[in-house]
Write a protein that holds these residues in place. Structure first.
Motif, short mmCIF file in Angstrom:
data_model
loop_
_atom_site.label_atom_id
_atom_site.label_comp_id
_atom_site.label_asym_id
_atom_site.label_seq_id
_atom_site.Cartn_x
_atom_site.Cartn_y
_atom_site.Cartn_z
N ASP A 44 0.86 -1.19 0.00
CA ASP A 44 0.00 0.00 0.00
C ASP A 44 0.89 1.24 0.00
N ALA A 45 0.27 2.41 -0.14
CA ALA A 45 1.03 3.65 -0.29
C ALA A 45 1.81 4.00 0.98
N THR A 46 1.21 3.76 2.14
CA THR A 46 1.90 4.08 3.38
C THR A 46 3.16 3.23 3.54
N TYR A 47 3.04 1.94 3.24
CA TYR A 47 4.20 1.05 3.32
C TYR A 47 5.27 1.50 2.33
N ALA A 48 4.85 1.92 1.14
CA ALA A 48 5.81 2.40 0.15
C ALA A 48 6.59 3.60 0.68
N ALA A 49 5.88 4.52 1.35
CA ALA A 49 6.55 5.69 1.89
C ALA A 49 7.54 5.32 2.99
N LEU A 50 7.14 4.39 3.85
CA LEU A 50 8.01 3.97 4.95
C LEU A 50 9.27 3.28 4.45
N ARG A 51 9.18 2.61 3.32
CA ARG A 51 10.32 1.87 2.79
C ARG A 51 11.14 2.65 1.78
N CYS A 52 10.54 3.65 1.15
CA CYS A 52 11.18 4.22 -0.04
C CYS A 52 11.49 5.71 0.04
N ALA A 53 10.89 6.46 0.95
CA ALA A 53 10.94 7.92 0.87
C ALA A 53 12.37 8.46 0.78
N SER A 54 13.24 8.04 1.70
CA SER A 54 14.65 8.46 1.63
C SER A 54 15.34 7.54 0.63
N VAL A 55 15.50 7.99 -0.58
CA VAL A 55 15.81 7.11 -1.72
C VAL A 55 17.23 6.57 -1.72
N TRP A 56 18.14 7.15 -0.94
CA TRP A 56 19.56 6.89 -1.17
C TRP A 56 20.01 5.51 -0.70
N HIS A 57 19.18 4.78 0.00
CA HIS A 57 19.54 3.41 0.37
C HIS A 57 19.07 2.41 -0.67
N LEU A 58 18.34 2.88 -1.70
CA LEU A 58 17.84 1.97 -2.74
C LEU A 58 18.95 1.65 -3.73
N GLU A 59 18.94 0.43 -4.23
CA GLU A 59 19.95 0.00 -5.19
C GLU A 59 19.88 0.87 -6.45
N GLY A 60 21.03 1.38 -6.86
CA GLY A 60 21.08 2.23 -8.04
C GLY A 60 21.05 3.71 -7.74
N CYS A 61 20.77 4.07 -6.50
CA CYS A 61 20.74 5.49 -6.11
C CYS A 61 21.99 5.80 -5.29
N ALA A 62 22.86 6.60 -5.83
CA ALA A 62 24.12 6.95 -5.17
C ALA A 62 24.10 8.44 -4.85
N LEU A 63 24.16 8.78 -3.59
CA LEU A 63 24.03 10.16 -3.17
C LEU A 63 25.20 11.03 -3.63
#
Length: 584
Positions: free
Chosen positions: A372-391
């Motif tokens: 759901d959208a809330t779970y997506a926000a809790l897991r994804c909002a700060s994007v820099w820990h996601l694979e492929g995102c390099a700060l």
């Protein structure tokens, strides 16, 4: 039990190194509300964009649409301008802002905090190896209605109702408040480092904290343009990240956060320096980028029209409300903060379509795979820990491409800032003095060595109050015996008021105070308390040596006397001269 807990709170606050506020809650709300009003005038569709936040926070916590931009701050629900106020000081991440403050009840809050705790560990704040501790804060579910009642009772300019800048009223509804206040290095600028350059650094600082979360907001805003099916969710996450980021941008405009080095100074000095500069202000050079956007601000426009390198004065905290009463034409505190926030919000609204790269794919995947959208926000909002995102590369590109335009509006000090002395809540005191006493058996000169602790409160409009306590050991040389006798040991406490002046890094004190001393006579066959006395201290001269940015040595010439109050064998002090050193 209640009384014991109250004392524990007071002791904890007294020991805390200093709260991190550049502005307190009502100031953050006021600045953001004014910026949002300007954005809404320029782009009436802005409210539609930001209202997407309901997608991840479908609860009555958020105010109804007609109230989301409210500026009277009396609502029992959360308005958009509350987001920066709740970020930073009351949340350790955008996800924490959602989990703790925007969900409908304590049960949902606790469930969200569990999900938040399962995130990959490489979150933005945890990436700061020098200050990893904010990630341990924000783990409790606050009482949101109680917290809003506390904050709605404040008016702009009200000081926190507490000790040392900490608000005692919020400790009950938000049990993580003190933890977050302890770990506030990411709320301060790095003195001497231009904000755009500071944004690249791993050293915790306000420019870097803002940049990391603002760039995450731009990423989500770009995804909203690229993938229409994810538009509402992506806008919601952009709004969440940006609301959190603005807390640090607003802090970065406060004088106490501009010139105080929380990353390198002793924490015990930060609070006093922070309070002084927020109240007294700092003269800054107004950058050309800021002057180009000053058309709607008569005060700022007047300063920029001076030509050359125009200057203004920044303050912070409660001084924001006092600006309208001070009549200081140089004060541009509100104008600088509001323009920076407007520039930042406008950048999110106008974000270009996200590039088709690995990070965009990771954002899309994280958003679509969540239940759901809330779970997506809790897991994804700060994007820099996601694979492929390099700060790191993202920051370099943003600085080079001016994607962090709001940081380019932040002023720098117009010249060297003279360091105020005795900016410390505590110092170790070493003292050496010689006194003439009329002892029962003969007059004597008494040499006293003391060690103790001094505490300073330098934020009284140029006045300083010092109080402390020392343990002393004394030796008397009597005219009758001409022998050094370990005759006196005791303890003394003192309180001193002093006029303060600073010149080229050295301080001079003129002050008077009192001391209470216990003397134990140690002559042959004697070991009795001989008396207590009321003393007078004069400090005609003193200076401070900066041994490093983390410590100073204060040296004073001390003239004092002791008037015995009781005790049959009390000695009489005729005069005393001493030297005191305070090491911080």
């Amino acid at each position: 039990m209640v009384a014991r807990r109250g004392w524990c709170l007071v002791v904890s606050l007294a020991l805390a190194p200093g709260a991190s506020q550049g502005y307190s809650y009502p100031e953050h709300v006021a600045l953001t509300a004014e910026a949002l009003a300007g954005i809404q005038r320029e782009d009436p569709s802005a409210l539609d964009y930001f209202e997407a936040l309901r997608t991840v926070a479908p609860s009555p916590r958020l105010c109804a649409r007609d109230d989301l931009l409210a500026r009277d701050h009396t609502r029992g629900c959360i308005v958009l301008s509350d987001l920066p106020a709740l970020g930073g000081d009351h949340s350790s991440s955008p996800e924490g802002l959602l989990a703790r403050w925007l969900l409908p009840d304590r049960e949902r809050q606790r469930e969200a905090l569990v999900v938040l705790g399962e995130r990959p560990s490489e979150s933005v704040l945890e990436a700061h190896a020098e200050d990893p501790s904010p990630s341990v804060c924000g783990q409790s579910a606050p009482d949101v209605p109680a917290m809003l009642r506390v904050f709605r009772a404040y008016d702009l300019g009200d000081a926190p109702r507490g000790v040392g800048g900490f608000d005692l009223d919020v400790l009950e509804p938000d049990q993580d408040y003190l933890c977050l206040a302890w770990h506030g290095r990411g709320h301060f600028r790095l003195p001497g480092v231009v904000a755009l350059e500071a944004a690249r650094l791993q050293t915790p600082n306000a420019a870097a904290s803002y940049a990391r979360h603002h760039l995450a907001a731009l990423r989500w805003a770009g995804l909203a343009r690229r993938e229409p099916s994810l538009q509402t969710l992506a806008r919601a996450l952009a709004t969440l990240d940006e609301g959190y980021a603005l807390h640090f941008l607003e802090d970065a405009t406060a004088a106490g956060h501009l010139v105080v080095s929380a990353a390198t100074s002793r924490q015990s000095r930060v609070r006093a320096m922070h309070d002084h500069y927020n109240a007294e202000g700092v003269t800054v050079t107004l950058p050309a980028a800021l002057c180009r956007e000053s058309r709607e601000s008569p005060r700022l426009r007047a300063r920029c029209a001076l030509g050359g390198a125009p200057t203004g004065r920044l303050r912070g905290d409660q001084a924001l409300a006092q600006q309208r009463d001070r009549g200081d034409p140089e004060d541009v505190t509100r104008e600088v903060a509001v323009l920076a926030v407007r520039r930042s919000l406008a950048a999110v609204l106008a974000a270009a379509e996200a590039p088709q790269d690995a990070c965009t794919a990771a954002l899309s995947r994280c958003a679509t795979e969540a239940p759901d959208a809330t779970y997506a926000a809790l897991r994804c909002a700060s994007v820099w820990h996601l694979e492929g995102c390099a700060l790191g590369p993202e920051l370099d590109a943003a600085v080079g491409g001016s994607a962090l335009g709001a940081l380019g509006l932040l002023p720098e000090p117009a010249g060297p800032v003279v360091s105020r002395e005795n900016f410390s809540e505590g110092a170790t005191v070493l003292s050496l003095s010689t006194r003439a006493l009329a002892l029962p058996w003969a007059p004597a000169l008494v040499t006293t060595l003391g060690v103790g602790r001094a505490y300073f409160s330098p934020s009284f409009n140029g006045h300083q109050v010092t109080f402390g306590a020392e343990l002393t050991a004394s030796w008397a040389v009597s005219e009758a015996t001409l022998a050094a006798l370990p005759s006196l040991v005791g303890a003394r406490g003192w309180f001193r008021w002093a006029l303060f002046g600073a010149n080229a890094g050295r301080a001079r004190f003129l002050g008077v105070g009192v001391s209470v001393e216990g003397l134990r006579q140690g002559g042959p066959g004697q070991s009795v308390l001989s008396g207590l006395g009321l003393g007078l201290q004069l400090v005609p001269f003193g200076f401070t040596l900066e041994t490093s940015e983390r410590s100073t040595v204060r040296v004073e010439l001390l003239l004092d006397g002791l008037l015995p109050l009781f005790g049959g064998a009390s000695p009489s002090v005729l005069a005393g001269v001493g030297l005191t050193a305070a090491l911080r």
